[in-house]
Design a protein around this motif. Structure first.
Motif, short mmCIF file in Angstrom:
data_model
loop_
_atom_site.label_atom_id
_atom_site.label_comp_id
_atom_site.label_asym_id
_atom_site.label_seq_id
_atom_site.Cartn_x
_atom_site.Cartn_y
_atom_site.Cartn_z
N ALA A 46 -15.82 4.71 -1.10
CA ALA A 46 -15.12 5.15 0.12
C ALA A 46 -14.54 3.95 0.87
N ALA A 47 -15.30 2.85 0.92
CA ALA A 47 -14.81 1.65 1.61
C ALA A 47 -13.58 1.08 0.89
N PHE A 48 -13.61 1.09 -0.44
CA PHE A 48 -12.47 0.59 -1.21
C PHE A 48 -11.24 1.45 -0.98
N ILE A 49 -11.43 2.77 -0.99
CA ILE A 49 -10.30 3.68 -0.77
C ILE A 49 -9.75 3.52 0.65
N LEU B 109 -7.51 0.60 0.63
CA LEU B 109 -6.20 0.91 0.05
C LEU B 109 -5.28 1.53 1.10
N HIS B 110 -5.84 2.43 1.91
CA HIS B 110 -5.04 3.03 2.99
C HIS B 110 -4.64 1.98 4.01
N THR C 10 -1.39 3.78 5.52
CA THR C 10 -1.42 5.23 5.48
C THR C 10 -2.68 5.76 6.16
N ASP C 11 -2.68 7.06 6.43
CA ASP C 11 -3.79 7.72 7.10
C ASP C 11 -5.01 7.77 6.19
N ALA D 268 0.84 4.63 -0.02
CA ALA D 268 2.15 4.02 0.22
C ALA D 268 2.92 3.71 -1.06
N SER D 269 2.23 3.62 -2.17
CA SER D 269 2.91 3.31 -3.42
C SER D 269 2.16 3.94 -4.59
N ARG D 270 2.84 3.99 -5.70
CA ARG D 270 2.22 4.49 -6.93
C ARG D 270 1.05 3.61 -7.34
N ASP D 271 1.19 2.31 -7.14
CA ASP D 271 0.11 1.39 -7.50
C ASP D 271 -1.16 1.66 -6.68
#
Length: 85
Positions: free
Chosen positions: A41-44, A47-48, A53-54, A61-64
């Motif tokens: 959850a912390a990693f995800i 990423l946001h 992003t929310d 924000a990107s495919r990557d």
């Protein structure tokens, strides 16, 4: 012998469509599972943050970043499956 919980029991894991019996987890296994899920959850969340992003949403924000999320979810699932096997 490890205790098994029948899949029709209210104690079953709700999101597992494959197993038909579950074993009771030790306190150590429960803690490990929680830690792995918290790390995922912390990693995800990171990423946001990186993509601006929310954190409550499923759009990145990107495919990557979306692929990184997918792989993080897969990694957590596989680690939890190992712990609970």
């Amino acid at each position: 012998m490890k205790t098994k919980i029948v899949s029709t029991s209210d104690q079953r894991t709700a999101n597992n469509a494959v197993r038909h019996a579950y074993r009771t987890l030790s306190d150590t296994e429960k803690a490990q599972m929680q830690e792995v899920k918290d790390m995922g959850a912390a990693f995800i969340a990171k990423l946001h943050e990186i993509g601006g992003t929310d954190t409550g949403g499923d759009r990145f924000a990107s495919r990557d970043l979306s692929l990184a999320n997918t792989h993080a979810e897969d990694a957590v699932m596989r680690a939890v499956r190992h712990i609970t096997a």
